[in-house]
Design an enzyme around this catalytic site. Structure first.
Site, PDB file in Angstrom:
ATOM      1  N   ASP A   1      31.135  35.541  45.796  1.00 14.49           N
ATOM      2  CA  ASP A   1      31.357  35.113  44.582  1.00 14.49           C
ATOM      3  C   ASP A   1      30.694  36.327  43.593  1.00 14.49           C
ATOM      4  OD1 ASP A   1      32.329  32.650  45.564  1.00 14.49           O
ATOM      5  OD2 ASP A   1      30.546  31.661  45.349  1.00 14.49           O
TER       6      ASP A   1
ATOM      7  N   ASP B   1      39.284  23.544  44.664  1.00 12.55           N
ATOM      8  CA  ASP B   1      37.993  23.061  44.468  1.00 12.55           C
ATOM      9  C   ASP B   1      37.888  21.412  44.371  1.00 12.55           C
ATOM     10  OD1 ASP B   1      37.115  25.682  44.696  1.00 12.55           O
ATOM     11  OD2 ASP B   1      37.052  25.851  42.755  1.00 12.55           O
TER      12      ASP B   1
END
Length: 274
Positions: free
Chosen positions: A11, A134
């Site tokens: 990330d 997500d």
């Protein structure tokens, strides 16, 4: 035996110097983990099957994705690279492919413009089109809440899963499991399925979510969110149809090496011995 993939996830926050890799808990409480191309090389040397880069603020900040990071990484890393964050068009995808990416992952832009999935799959092939989902649990407390939703039984109770966009900042009302089915119809080649409830917690993957999606579609599913140890990777690969397990914290902070995980999976008869 089908070979399961172990995929480290980076990330990246490009607002930080050198696009620093970070890791959060439930998409918050972020801490630093390293420089992306250095971590990617480390994971490549240790046997990663693929590497995922996610620009976690690109869609929220309405900017493009990490071309320079991928260019630097691809000089020394020779496993498939998947890049997501801020990819809102075929041209955005083309830029990261030209930089050295093998796949693109789209989330926010796909939900806002589902035809983007069709377009990316058409121009670059289904194998290069990953849709990231997500998903957040929404527990059922009334019949009204359940209407039109795919209900999943969990140890904590019945729930449905809601899609989020903009790096978990905005919820959409979209049923994540129904969305996975539409993603398949539109030609995507793979789903990166992240449990927001488990993300960064090290409590293990969301097995009910991963199992349900895997049973309802025929695409490869990458399980993501919650890995705290080798036993969690074993569990999700054994108990669901996931074809890959993605992890971050256990690799970034040297809890386990990728090579250790692979040896463990060979011993547990989940992975082929090479």
């Amino acid at each position: 035996m089908f070979s399961k993939r172990i995929i480290p996830c980076l990330d990246c926050d490009l607002a930080l110097p050198q696009g620093r890799v970070v890791k959060g808990i439930e998409f918050r409480q972020v801490r630093y983990a390293g420089i992306p191309w250095e971590l990617a090389k480390k994971y490549y040397d240790d046997g990663a099957d693929e590497i995922v880069f996610l620009d976690i603020t690109a869609s929220h900040e309405r900017r493009g994705t990490m071309v320079e990071v991928i260019e630097r990484t691809s000089e020394n890393v020779f496993v498939p690279l998947t890049v997501g964050g801020g990819i809102g068009s075929v041209e955005d995808a083309r830029k990261v492919f030209n930089a050295g990416a093998d796949k693109v992952a789209i989330n926010t832009s796909a939900i806002k413009n589902p035809r983007l999935i069709n377009e990316v799959a058409k121009y670059f092939g289904s194998q290069a089109c990953v849709v990231a989902i997500d998903a957040k649990r929404r527990y059922i407390t009334s019949t009204k809440e359940a209407k039109g939703k795919i209900i999943v039984e969990t140890p904590e109770g019945q729930c449905w899963y809601e899609c989020s966009i903009y790096g978990g900042r905005t919820f959409t009302g979209v049923d994540a499991i129904k969305w996975a089915e539409e993603v398949e119809r539109r030609g995507a080649g793979e789903i990166l399925l992240t449990s927001m409830d488990r993300d960064g917690t090290t409590d293990g993957y969301d097995i009910p979510l991963t199992r349900t999606v895997g049973e309802r579609i025929n695409l490869p599913v990458i399980a993501s969110g919650g890995c705290g140890g080798m036993e969690h990777i074993y569990e999700v690969l054994k108990e669901t149809k996931a074809t890959a397990a993605l992890a971050a914290s256990i690799f970034h902070y040297n809890v386990f090496k990728i090579s250790d995980v692979k040896k463990y999976l060979v011993k547990k008869r989940i992975q082929k011995k090479k």
